[in-house]
Design an enzyme around this catalytic site. Sequence first.
Site, PDB file in Angstrom:
ATOM      1  N   HIS A 162       0.792  -1.232   0.000  1.00 12.44           N
ATOM      2  CA  HIS A 162       0.000   0.000   0.000  1.00 12.44           C
ATOM      3  C   HIS A 162       0.825   1.283   0.000  1.00 12.44           C
ATOM      4  O   HIS A 162       0.251   2.368  -0.058  1.00 12.44           O
ATOM      5  CB  HIS A 162      -0.932   0.017   1.217  1.00 12.44           C
ATOM      6  CG  HIS A 162      -2.064  -0.956   1.134  1.00 12.44           C
ATOM      7  ND1 HIS A 162      -3.305  -0.625   0.644  1.00 12.44           N
ATOM      8  CD2 HIS A 162      -2.143  -2.274   1.478  1.00 12.44           C
ATOM      9  CE1 HIS A 162      -4.103  -1.677   0.695  1.00 12.44           C
ATOM     10  NE2 HIS A 162      -3.426  -2.699   1.192  1.00 12.44           N
ATOM     11  N   ASP A 368       3.813   9.891  -1.372  1.00 12.72           N
ATOM     12  CA  ASP A 368       2.655   9.192  -0.821  1.00 12.72           C
ATOM     13  C   ASP A 368       2.300   8.037  -1.739  1.00 12.72           C
ATOM     14  O   ASP A 368       2.280   8.197  -2.967  1.00 12.72           O
ATOM     15  CB  ASP A 368       1.456  10.142  -0.707  1.00 12.72           C
ATOM     16  CG  ASP A 368       0.480   9.726   0.389  1.00 12.72           C
ATOM     17  OD1 ASP A 368       0.461   8.530   0.738  1.00 12.72           O
ATOM     18  OD2 ASP A 368      -0.248  10.595   0.894  1.00 12.72           O
TER      19      ASP A 368
END
Length: 694
Positions: A162, A368
């Site tokens: 993730h 991110d």
Amino acid sequence: MAIIVLSNREPYAPRTGPDGHVHWVASIGGLTTALDPVMQREGGTWIAWAETHPEIRTVHLPEAQPRYRVERITLSSDDVRLSYHGFSNGALWPMSHYFLERAQYRREEWDAYRRVNETFAQAALDCAEDGDMFWVHDYQLALVPGLIRRARPDARIGFFWHIPWPAQDVFRTLPWDRELLDGLLGADLIGMHTPAYTRHFLEACARTLGTETDVGTVRVGERTVQVEARPIGIDVATFEALAANPVTVDRAQRLRDNLRTLMLLCVDRLDYSKGIPERLAAFSSFLERHTAARGRVTLVQVAVPSRERAPAYQQLRTQVEGLVGRINGQFSQDGWTPVHYLYRGLDREELVAHYRAADAMLVTPLRDGLNLVAKEFAASSQDGVLLLSRFAGAADELPGAVEVNPYDVDGLSATLVRALRMPLEEKKARLDQMRQALRQSDLRAWTADFLRDLAGKAALPSELLRLEDRPLLILCDYDGTLAPIARVPRDADPQPGALQALSGLLHHPRHRVAVVTGRRSAQVYSFLPLPDLTVVGLHGMEWPGQAPPAPQREVLERLARQFPSARGVRVEDKRWTVAVHYRNVAPAEQSSVQRALDQVPLESGWERIEGKAVREFRPSGYGKGRAVRALMDGTPGWYPIFIGDDTTDEEAFLAVNAAGGLSVKVGTGETAAQVRLHDPAAVVALLSAWANPG
């Protein structure tokens, strides 16, 4: 067949109520939102760390109507300190986000990380039955797939990473890079958020392990591991409904009334990767340069507490709160405070009210993995502007966002001015464009697609698998069939595994395979470098060994002068034909662009064909139907199958239907096809099953 999910964080957290009893509250986050409905529907087991109330080992959830069980793993305080706070968040997290100066590689922490992964893997094996699928999540459990694979060689194992996967020169700083890759490659299907992350991972496998890699695949012994970009979505309908709720509308209006200024919103976990100090510096620069904005623009910074015991995060909090104090001390005037700082999380209803109230949303991480806040804002806002860091994984998916460089303080300050002055029509067009993209990768579809593709052959219609015993003539479209639809055609890489499946069919003793496409043949060969593969291009104008007729360039040039020039329209000159793509046009404008294209006068001997958000202009007398009939005539005795996804494939479906063959539609929509497959991943699974029936 049950699903066994493994994650560090549990889907429901225990809370002690006023009555002294423990109650279970759904955790906030994309993973619970994505998987809890599936687990409730299908049943299974979720294995996670018991961060609190470790005495409760097994619980059946949801509390009101239990549908699946959670096995809670108890970890020693040393393992939590060394594995979770140490190796996971002190080594893997900073390394993956390119903060090498913060990464600390310690043998003691690596040993604890291995122990914790072994504990999770054993818990999964203890509760698994034959045929169960395992889905492991995130960097805290990277060794688990390999551990399960060693115990269960035939298991179906999925993994989703993730956070960013860094470039090879960064990843190779990890002393245990080989061990981490070996653990991950125990999976059958590895998902990441962006194509860049998958490319970095494949390079790491090739350079660190010397493994054979191809587009989206890694060869591990006799197994092929698929590595795919599958960005997680959000529940778009839920956010849209919440934003439209009168209670939310009223709450948003109260927020604006209380501020009495334009509102810039920032919502971040308090983490050094989120770029909060840099953003505050940009806002300070903005106020310094644009004195008229003082008293008229307020920045609301929501900082969600994170890893509060870690010294680095304590220092970051001190730094951020110091910057907030300095800006407010320097610029406050007449009851106006430039920065409103909230050090707490917001529940979903309050969060959506903030999204709706904001004039602009600043999502400016230094790095991110994805960033769901950007997606949530795009689904909730009615007239706001999204400023999105080019270093957020979500930037690839949200074409309507205004891209910013968080390291460029002056540039970010200037972009704020542009955002606040943006016309309302442009704001709404950008939001429409982003919402269209979000609906195409909805959270529930993300979950269902991953699990279906992880199931592989087991998820395919049995009537298709039974055809393997016959000699097959397999004819496929390319875009939307062998490759996912891409925003830009040159980026349409084949579905992972497609090359191997086609290669297997080319060498199969009974089957024949060819591609029939609207692309130039050379383009397809650049994606599928298989010299023996027959590719018929330009809807049947271009055949192997035969030159197409001379292109009518003067006709194409006259046509091009009449095409609409709306934002997002892209003209693809194929030399013999021309295609006008409007997939990236704002949804509100697509119908007018389509009408304009449908009204372009046709020259004698030319025709207009309709595709998915595209109109193509070509000489008459060609088409996939004719091409398919010619291929069938050249291979008598083979059972013909055509697989396609677009309206241009309908004539090919009719051709194989008339010949007694089988037509397969990929995706939704009205069709003459007899059978449907969901997506290119299902196509590749089917081709692989035909190529390797064992």
